[in-house]
Scaffold this motif. Structure first.
Motif, PDB file in Angstrom:
ATOM      1  N   ARG A   1      31.585  37.716  38.598  1.00 11.17           N
ATOM      2  CA  ARG A   1      32.470  36.580  38.833  1.00 11.17           C
ATOM      3  C   ARG A   1      32.120  35.408  37.914  1.00 11.17           C
ATOM      4  O   ARG A   1      33.002  34.667  37.480  1.00 11.17           O
ATOM      5  CB  ARG A   1      32.376  36.154  40.305  1.00 11.17           C
ATOM      6  CG  ARG A   1      33.618  35.459  40.831  1.00 11.17           C
ATOM      7  CD  ARG A   1      33.537  35.235  42.318  1.00 11.17           C
ATOM      8  NE  ARG A   1      33.830  36.445  43.076  1.00 11.17           N
ATOM      9  CZ  ARG A   1      32.953  37.068  43.846  1.00 11.17           C
ATOM     10  NH1 ARG A   1      31.727  36.613  43.983  1.00 11.17           N
ATOM     11  NH2 ARG A   1      33.307  38.152  44.502  1.00 11.17           N
TER      12      ARG A   1
ATOM     13  N   VAL B   1      35.290  42.494  44.201  1.00 18.32           N
ATOM     14  CA  VAL B   1      35.135  41.691  42.988  1.00 18.32           C
ATOM     15  C   VAL B   1      35.739  42.399  41.781  1.00 18.32           C
ATOM     16  O   VAL B   1      36.280  41.755  40.868  1.00 18.32           O
ATOM     17  CB  VAL B   1      33.655  41.325  42.745  1.00 18.32           C
ATOM     18  CG1 VAL B   1      32.829  42.517  42.287  1.00 18.32           C
ATOM     19  CG2 VAL B   1      33.547  40.192  41.724  1.00 18.32           C
TER      20      VAL B   1
ATOM     21  N   THR C   1      34.834  36.985  50.695  1.00 17.99           N
ATOM     22  CA  THR C   1      34.356  36.654  49.358  1.00 17.99           C
ATOM     23  C   THR C   1      33.860  35.218  49.319  1.00 17.99           C
ATOM     24  O   THR C   1      34.630  34.286  49.587  1.00 17.99           O
ATOM     25  CB  THR C   1      35.478  36.820  48.310  1.00 17.99           C
ATOM     26  OG1 THR C   1      35.924  38.193  48.316  1.00 17.99           O
ATOM     27  CG2 THR C   1      34.990  36.452  46.924  1.00 17.99           C
TER      28      THR C   1
END
Length: 520
Positions: free
Chosen positions: A141, A175, A203
């Motif tokens: 991320r 993800v 998340t």
């Protein structure tokens, strides 16, 4: 010559079968607009180009894609095609094995257990990055691991809004779907629809906006039962009914049984001393035969009301749930034996409200592990006399599997326990050594070491105290005197050293074991 009548019959039947199949999958593919994305595995694999970074679902092999990777491997055998492969953890041979044997993998992250992948890593053909499993999702991320081109994920169903219902694992799938340019979905009809509702997808936000993860009890549900996905990102849907290639679990042997007994005795002692509640604290267990045997031993223990907050749910967890000894099990993957998987499917309605599957950045999250006070039980390849643990390398150089989630739990646990047989190679090699050949878990993260010989509680001990405790309690009798001789000699030669060592002699242990191993 005109076609014979039976030609028309089979053509009609084939068309009829296609209609039936589409109707059957309508429970799983709930968006009419996505029906146009259905294609063959070969067509889906053609979307993946040389040099791409590909992330797939799957965690210790459960819930991983199979059809598209196999089609991709066939392409790689005929053309120059190599990818970087990210997963949640280990996956099945249809993914890791076929791609490795086709020479299609340049780099692999973060964990594996496949022989073909392992050979590629140790021969230098595949670059391998061994990561703590909780670190990888946020590294993706944050952009530390490059731009993810394609995600290939196995699903039970696709919702009307594009949301993807995972199968028997969650892992890094959320993800990957979030960050990938394109998503390929393998819609697996062999995975029961009753899995829907078992997942809890949450998340965390990125800093500086990250909030506390609101899990204060193992049974807490904090997210959705599906992975959000923009339907425009879904580039292909492949229908399949290929089952996971699960691994067998060895029967509980005498060594594993003794390790389990030592641990249960220790936990009972901690309860009596008031350092643990009667129902213990949530348990975590690594994957494999020893870990499964340790949990299995709890079925006949005096403990009731047990909870499980871990990564992988194996057969012994079903035993504990079935017996009523355990009330809730949280993980990121259901990875039983073949018999265990059949049992899970057969009794899935019983397990539905007792099992929670989370993303690995939640199942392995240090914040949650510390808050819940996890009792972490993991396995080692070797342990040295000062409490350092090697859980990844053979002779310090050859990668076995990877650190997995053991570091996430060991560093943050209420109790950090490492188990190993005292010897390997039918007694030719001691798993208790003067100095480990590779360090994955330092002495600072190891509270308890247990073998079939006994258990060493290292809490509050200095290095010299730890050495005597580990040698006396955990080493095999065949090696105990030699280890004590090494320790005393190191103390004499080093004088006032805090951690006495004779480096040349410590190295000679591994050289001798290497020679023995080659002769066996």
């Amino acid at each position: 010559m005109p076609p014979r009548p039976h030609f028309y019959f089979w053509k009609i039947m084939n068309n009829f079968y296609g209609v039936i199949k589409m109707k059957a999958s309508s429970e799983r593919l709930r968006s009419r607009s996505l029906e146009a994305k259905i294609m063959t595995a070969e067509e889906a694999a053609s979307l993946i180009k040389d040099g791409m970074i590909v992330g797939t679902s799957g965690f210790t092999p459960a819930g991983y894609p199979k059809e598209v990777p196999m089609a991709l491997a066939k392409r790689a055998e005929k053309e120059n095609l190599r990818i970087t492969l990210y997963t949640g953890a280990s996956v099945g041979d249809e993914l890791d094995g076929t791609l490795a044997r086709a020479g299609a993998i340049t780099k692999r992250i973060p964990y594996q257990t496949n022989d073909s992948i392992r050979k590629g890593i140790n021969s230098g053909q595949i670059e391998f990055v061994d990561l703590h499993l909780s670190h990888m999702p946020q590294m993706i991320r944050y952009g530390f691991l490059g731009k993810l081109d394609v995600a290939i994920v196995e699903a039970v169903a696709i919702r009307e809004d594009g949301g993807i219902v995972p199968a028997t694992s969650v892992g890094n799938t959320p993800v990957f779907i979030e960050m990938a340019e394109k998503v390929i979905v393998e819609l697996n009809e062999s995975q029961p629809l009753e899995l829907e509702g078992m997942h809890d997808i949450y998340t965390p936000e990125n800093p500086p906006h990250r909030k506390p993860i609101p899990i204060t009890k193992t049974a807490d549900r904090i997210g959705t039962t599906y992975i959000p996905c923009n339907p425009e990102k879904i580039a292909a849907i492949v229908l399949t009914s290929r089952k996971d290639s699960v691994r067998p679990l060895a029967p509980v042997n005498e060594c594993s049984r003794k390790i389990s007994e030592h641990l249960i005795e220790f936990l009972d002692h901690e309860v009596k001393r008031g350092r643990l509640p009667k129902k213990l604290l949530p348990l975590q267990s690594g994957v494999g035969n020893i870990a499964n045997a340790v949990l299995k031993g709890l079925v006949d223990s005096p403990f009731e009301g047990l909870e499980f907050y871990s990564e992988v749910i194996q057969d012994a967890v079903f035993d504990l749930l079935d017996s009523g000894k355990m009330t809730i099990a949280s993980g990121t993957s259901v990875t039983p034996s073949e018999e265990g998987l059949e049992r899970f499917y057969k009794n899935i309605n019983f397990y539905r409200d007792k099992i929670i599957l989370r993303p690995q950045e939640i199942s392995n999250n240090p914040e949650v592990i510390r808050r819940l006070g996890i009792i972490a039980m993991n396995t080692a390849i070797e342990v040295d006399i000062y409490g350092h643990v090697n859980s990844t390398h053979i002779m310090g150089t050859k990668m076995m599997n990877g650190i997995g989630g053991s570091g996430d739990f060991a560093r943050n646990a209420y109790l950090s326990i490492f188990a190993t047989p005292s010897t390997a190679k039918d007694g030719a090699i001691s798993c208790i050594v003067p100095k480990v050949s590779h360090v994955d878990h330092t002495e600072h993260d190891v509270m308890v070491v247990v073998t079939e010989q006994g258990l060493a509680d290292l809490r509050g001990l200095s290095p010299r105290e730890r050495a005597r405790e580990i040698i006396q309690k955990c080493a095999h009798p065949d090696y105990r005197d030699a280890l004590m001789e090494y320790y005393k000699k190191a103390v004499d030669l080093s004088g006032s050293a805090h951690t006495p060592h004779i480096l040349e002699e410590a190295l000679s242990w591994h050289i001798n074991f290497l020679q023995k191993g080659r002769m066996i």
